[in-house]
Design an enzyme around this catalytic site. Structure first.
Site, PDB file in Angstrom:
ATOM      1  N   ARG A 148       0.312 -22.158  -5.687  1.00  0.00           N
ATOM      2  CA  ARG A 148       1.524 -23.604  -4.769  1.00  0.00           C
ATOM      3  C   ARG A 148       0.886 -25.267  -5.087  1.00  0.00           C
ATOM      4  O   ARG A 148       1.535 -25.861  -4.612  1.00  0.00           O
ATOM      5  CB  ARG A 148       1.179 -23.305  -3.202  1.00  0.00           C
ATOM      6  CG  ARG A 148       1.395 -22.182  -2.215  1.00  0.00           C
ATOM      7  CD  ARG A 148       2.319 -20.838  -3.574  1.00  0.00           C
ATOM      8  NE  ARG A 148       2.583 -19.580  -2.478  1.00  0.00           N
ATOM      9  CZ  ARG A 148       2.501 -18.445  -2.197  1.00  0.00           C
ATOM     10  NH1 ARG A 148       0.409 -18.378  -1.862  1.00  0.00           N
ATOM     11  NH2 ARG A 148       3.247 -18.282  -1.461  1.00  0.00           N
ATOM     12  N   ASP A 177       4.673 -18.120  -8.080  1.00  0.00           N
ATOM     13  CA  ASP A 177       5.148 -17.847  -7.169  1.00  0.00           C
ATOM     14  C   ASP A 177       5.904 -18.579  -7.053  1.00  0.00           C
ATOM     15  O   ASP A 177       7.013 -18.930  -7.820  1.00  0.00           O
ATOM     16  CB  ASP A 177       4.257 -18.107  -5.886  1.00  0.00           C
ATOM     17  CG  ASP A 177       3.377 -17.200  -4.721  1.00  0.00           C
ATOM     18  OD1 ASP A 177       4.353 -17.116  -3.962  1.00  0.00           O
ATOM     19  OD2 ASP A 177       2.826 -17.267  -4.420  1.00  0.00           O
ATOM     20  N   HIS A 231       8.368 -13.189  -4.199  1.00  0.00           N
ATOM     21  CA  HIS A 231       7.718 -14.443  -4.384  1.00  0.00           C
ATOM     22  C   HIS A 231       7.889 -14.437  -6.023  1.00  0.00           C
ATOM     23  O   HIS A 231       6.967 -15.250  -7.315  1.00  0.00           O
ATOM     24  CB  HIS A 231       6.222 -14.112  -4.510  1.00  0.00           C
ATOM     25  CG  HIS A 231       5.821 -14.120  -3.206  1.00  0.00           C
ATOM     26  ND1 HIS A 231       5.148 -15.028  -2.181  1.00  0.00           N
ATOM     27  CD2 HIS A 231       5.728 -12.888  -2.323  1.00  0.00           C
ATOM     28  CE1 HIS A 231       5.276 -14.892  -1.095  1.00  0.00           C
ATOM     29  NE2 HIS A 231       4.744 -12.987  -1.051  1.00  0.00           N
ATOM     30  N   ASP A 294       4.055  -7.469  -2.736  1.00  0.00           N
ATOM     31  CA  ASP A 294       3.487  -7.839  -1.742  1.00  0.00           C
ATOM     32  C   ASP A 294       4.880  -9.216  -1.019  1.00  0.00           C
ATOM     33  O   ASP A 294       5.633  -9.253  -2.338  1.00  0.00           O
ATOM     34  CB  ASP A 294       2.849  -8.941  -1.222  1.00  0.00           C
ATOM     35  CG  ASP A 294       2.432 -10.315  -2.395  1.00  0.00           C
ATOM     36  OD1 ASP A 294       2.861 -10.355  -3.137  1.00  0.00           O
ATOM     37  OD2 ASP A 294       1.990 -11.379  -1.210  1.00  0.00           O
ATOM     38  N   GLU A 295       5.217  -8.052  -0.308  1.00  0.00           N
ATOM     39  CA  GLU A 295       6.200  -9.661   0.304  1.00  0.00           C
ATOM     40  C   GLU A 295       7.514  -9.788   0.193  1.00  0.00           C
ATOM     41  O   GLU A 295       8.431 -10.093  -0.371  1.00  0.00           O
ATOM     42  CB  GLU A 295       5.573 -10.807   0.959  1.00  0.00           C
ATOM     43  CG  GLU A 295       4.133 -10.965   2.342  1.00  0.00           C
ATOM     44  CD  GLU A 295       3.510 -12.284   2.162  1.00  0.00           C
ATOM     45  OE1 GLU A 295       2.976 -12.510   3.388  1.00  0.00           O
ATOM     46  OE2 GLU A 295       4.374 -13.144   1.177  1.00  0.00           O
ATOM     47  N   TRP A 360      -4.310  -7.156   1.429  1.00  0.00           N
ATOM     48  CA  TRP A 360      -4.349  -7.628   2.122  1.00  0.00           C
ATOM     49  C   TRP A 360      -4.806  -7.917   3.513  1.00  0.00           C
ATOM     50  O   TRP A 360      -4.730  -9.039   4.249  1.00  0.00           O
ATOM     51  CB  TRP A 360      -3.957  -9.017   1.278  1.00  0.00           C
ATOM     52  CG  TRP A 360      -2.629  -8.711   1.571  1.00  0.00           C
ATOM     53  CD1 TRP A 360      -1.767  -7.285   0.841  1.00  0.00           C
ATOM     54  CD2 TRP A 360      -1.740  -9.529   2.705  1.00  0.00           C
ATOM     55  NE1 TRP A 360      -0.544  -7.219   1.625  1.00  0.00           N
ATOM     56  CE2 TRP A 360      -0.467  -8.645   2.212  1.00  0.00           C
ATOM     57  CE3 TRP A 360      -1.380 -10.170   3.457  1.00  0.00           C
ATOM     58  CZ2 TRP A 360       0.786  -9.337   3.005  1.00  0.00           C
ATOM     59  CZ3 TRP A 360      -0.757 -10.484   4.098  1.00  0.00           C
ATOM     60  CH2 TRP A 360       0.373 -10.643   4.160  1.00  0.00           C
ATOM     61  N   ASP A 387      -8.556 -20.202   3.154  1.00  0.00           N
ATOM     62  CA  ASP A 387      -7.610 -21.232   3.336  1.00  0.00           C
ATOM     63  C   ASP A 387      -7.400 -20.905   4.932  1.00  0.00           C
ATOM     64  O   ASP A 387      -6.814 -22.697   5.512  1.00  0.00           O
ATOM     65  CB  ASP A 387      -6.121 -20.972   2.801  1.00  0.00           C
ATOM     66  CG  ASP A 387      -5.595 -19.300   2.818  1.00  0.00           C
ATOM     67  OD1 ASP A 387      -6.161 -18.651   2.515  1.00  0.00           O
ATOM     68  OD2 ASP A 387      -4.217 -19.678   2.928  1.00  0.00           O
ATOM     69  N   TRP A 436      -5.208 -19.075  -0.448  1.00  0.00           N
ATOM     70  CA  TRP A 436      -4.152 -19.681  -1.051  1.00  0.00           C
ATOM     71  C   TRP A 436      -3.941 -21.787  -0.778  1.00  0.00           C
ATOM     72  O   TRP A 436      -4.745 -21.937  -0.177  1.00  0.00           O
ATOM     73  CB  TRP A 436      -3.329 -19.647   0.277  1.00  0.00           C
ATOM     74  CG  TRP A 436      -3.219 -17.086  -0.451  1.00  0.00           C
ATOM     75  CD1 TRP A 436      -3.970 -17.027   0.363  1.00  0.00           C
ATOM     76  CD2 TRP A 436      -2.375 -16.531  -1.174  1.00  0.00           C
ATOM     77  NE1 TRP A 436      -4.361 -15.099  -0.011  1.00  0.00           N
ATOM     78  CE2 TRP A 436      -3.068 -14.872  -0.959  1.00  0.00           C
ATOM     79  CE3 TRP A 436      -1.958 -16.966  -2.110  1.00  0.00           C
ATOM     80  CZ2 TRP A 436      -2.734 -14.184  -1.746  1.00  0.00           C
ATOM     81  CZ3 TRP A 436      -1.734 -16.377  -3.024  1.00  0.00           C
ATOM     82  CH2 TRP A 436      -1.820 -14.607  -2.660  1.00  0.00           C
ATOM     83  N   THR A 437      -3.342 -21.954  -1.420  1.00  0.00           N
ATOM     84  CA  THR A 437      -3.413 -23.687  -1.261  1.00  0.00           C
ATOM     85  C   THR A 437      -1.990 -24.482  -0.685  1.00  0.00           C
ATOM     86  O   THR A 437      -1.626 -25.521  -0.995  1.00  0.00           O
ATOM     87  CB  THR A 437      -3.537 -23.659  -3.032  1.00  0.00           C
ATOM     88  OG1 THR A 437      -2.537 -23.466  -3.886  1.00  0.00           O
ATOM     89  CG2 THR A 437      -4.746 -23.477  -3.025  1.00  0.00           C
ATOM     90  N   GLU A 438      -1.197 -23.241  -0.440  1.00  0.00           N
ATOM     91  CA  GLU A 438       0.058 -24.361   0.581  1.00  0.00           C
ATOM     92  C   GLU A 438      -0.918 -25.252   1.170  1.00  0.00           C
ATOM     93  O   GLU A 438       0.478 -26.807   0.978  1.00  0.00           O
ATOM     94  CB  GLU A 438       0.125 -23.611   1.725  1.00  0.00           C
ATOM     95  CG  GLU A 438       1.849 -21.955   1.245  1.00  0.00           C
ATOM     96  CD  GLU A 438       1.189 -21.294   1.147  1.00  0.00           C
ATOM     97  OE1 GLU A 438      -0.299 -21.305   0.980  1.00  0.00           O
ATOM     98  OE2 GLU A 438       1.570 -20.119   1.591  1.00  0.00           O
TER      99      GLU A 438
END
Ligand code: ACM
Length: 502
Positions: A148, A177, A231, A294-295, A360, A387, A436-438
């Site tokens: 991110r 991602d 992702h 994931d997701e 998670w 985060d 996480w670095t959004e």
């Protein structure tokens, strides 16, 4: 309880203080018995900048490092340290244990020993003591999302140093991602040419190889993560044919959240996964390779003729089963190459049997996975996602919106909670923090969010998490070490110790 006055973080399992001190001076030498040279070199590398001491290796050195495989009680990562007025003896059954013992010796010195440059006038002495120190969990890690927001390798090295200081032994790098692809892959150069563009850049293969070695010298294993089948938007921007609609042109994503573009399940996509992982294994020797999982929305598979044909050909129940089908194949590929597949579990029951799972979302998903025999790494978001802001204070620097994760919560989260039975708990390899670095564009903001919460996670993972008051006392002392290293500290106006105390 071991004494808190030394401010060791993580706290040692057993420690007895004795009278007197051992002084490191210009005559002090290290006796590195066979197999202990890497630890001896680390000790010198860590102490030289501040102390200016030569610390040569010599057969009559008074700082003795020894490996003894018969010390089985120390496990693979524990160590024993005996300090008397005229000698230091650091022993372990395995080299990793010595590397952790070196960090203890470093913390026993005055905090100025962690300075980047020479410090004059400080007596470099450590108290006489006897300690036997063994971690509770084998996997004590931190995940850094460099997809991110990219961080240069200089920060990864610093971050590795900070992990090692806390006896954390896994750096999990989230390399790909929707918003970026940071690892070069020879067979697919556009991954970084296109996928590396927004928010930063990409590493060179050499940088990653060197990082792996740098981390290994400090007892830290770098575990790479390549996300699939969700992702993957950055990869699809680079190679549209890997998706479900090959004629569609996509940009690398510039939003946050869950993107509904996912990998195709045709042969080209499978070849892509295997080829990328083949190159990942060339760069990263880690036992575990993380493949995300994931997701993964399945909308595209419902409307892709190729995906629906795959469902029919493989006799699957429906498009929802394609995620597991793909992960199964990827897991088999890794296993055939002598590695262990690792993935995020969304529900505890959604990854193939061969997978070690990272739980998670909630602790209960970890429990569900443990019950079906998966080895589990606990990463529940409400207590390990660093985060999120550290408090609800209006002046708290921002992080991921939603809620806050405070220090006592991180400390109190047992990776193998007391209500799990012995068999379930035995499946827990350990725990790790996630960054996480959004919402984390700079290294300074990353460090602000990580500390001091990572200290709490390290303490719980190493020594059990049942000494909150002792931890608080030790942390006060430890902060002077973090200050010396230039780690940003939280303004005291943001502390709510009374509210937080348990
Ligand atoms: C995750 O936070 N989606 C692993």
């Amino acid at each position: 309880m071991p004494p808190t006055s030394l401010g060791l973080v993580p706290g040692p399992l057993r420690l007895h203080l004795r009278r007197g001190r051992f002084t490191f001076d210009s005559a002090t030498a290290i006796r590195a018995t066979p197999g202990t040279e890497p630890a001896a070199l680390l000790l010198r590398t860590l102490l030289a900048p501040a102390t200016g001491l030569p610390l040569p290796l010599a057969d009559d050195g008074r700082v003795v490092l020894a490996l003894d495989p018969d010390l089985t009680g120390l496990g693979t990562q524990g160590y024993g340290l005996t300090v008397s007025e005229d000698a230091v003896l650091l022993r372990a059954a395995r080299p990793e244990g010595l590397l952790h013992g070196v960090q203890t010796l470093r913390q026993l010195l005055p905090p100025a020993a962690l300075s980047a440059g020479p410090v004059h006038g400080t007596p470099w002495s450590v108290p006489c003591l006897e300690t036997t120190d063994v971690p509770r969990f084998a996997w004590r890690g931190a995940m850094l999302d460099v997809a991110r927001h990219f961080q240069p390798v200089s920060f990864l090295r610093r971050f590795t140093d900070l992990l090692a200081l806390h006896k954390l032994n896994v750096l999990h790098l989230h390399l790909t991602d929707d918003q970026g692809w940071r690892m070069p892959v020879r067979a697919y150069p556009r991954l970084t040419e296109v996928g590396g563009l927004p928010h930063g850049g990409a590493y060179t293969r050499r940088e990653l190889t060197d990082l792996v070695a740098y981390a290994a010298d400090r007892g830290v294993t770098v575990v790479p993560e390549i996300e699939m089948p969700g992702h993957v938007r950055a990869a699809l921007a680079a190679y549209p044919h890997l998706g479900n609609f090959p004629d569609r042109r996509l940009e690398v994503w510039d939003r946050h959240g869950v993107c509904d573009t996912v990998l195709g399940v045709h042969d080209d996509a499978l070849d892509f996964c295997r080829t990328v992982l083949g190159e990942v294994m060339e760069v990263f020797p880690s036992e575990y390779i993380h493949v995300g999982g994931d997701e993964c929305p399945t909308d595209e598979w419902h409307s892709s003729p190729t995906a629906l044909r795959r469902v029919a050909d493989e006799g699957l129940a429906g498009p929802e089963a394609l995620r597991g089908w793909l992960m199964e194949r990827v897991g088999t590929f890794l296993t055939e190459h002598g590695r262990r597949p690792l993935g995020w579990t969304d529900h505890g029951d959604d990854l193939p049997e061969s997978f070690t799972v990272m739980a998670w979302r909630d602790q209960e998903h970890g429990l569900a996975a443990a019950r079906t025999g998966h080895p589990v790494i606990m990463a529940p978001h409400r207590s390990t996602y660093l985060d999120y802001p550290q408090s609800t204070h209006p002046q708290e620097p921002p992080g991921q919106p939603g809620f806050s994760v405070d220090l006592p919560t991180v400390y109190a989260t047992d990776p193998a909670p007391a209500h799990w039975d012995a068999k379930e708990s035995a499946q827990v390899l350990g725990t790790q923090a996630q960054l996480w670095t959004e919402y984390v564009p700079t290294a300074a903001h990353a460090e602000y969010l990580v500390f001091p919460r990572l200290c709490a996670l390290a303490d719980t993972a190493w020594s059990g998490g049942n000494d909150w008051d002792g931890f608080r006392t030790r942390l006060d002392h430890h902060r002077t070490r973090l200050d010396t290293l230039g780690v940003p500290s939280r303004p005291s106006t943001l502390h709510h110790p009374e509210r937080n105390s348990r």
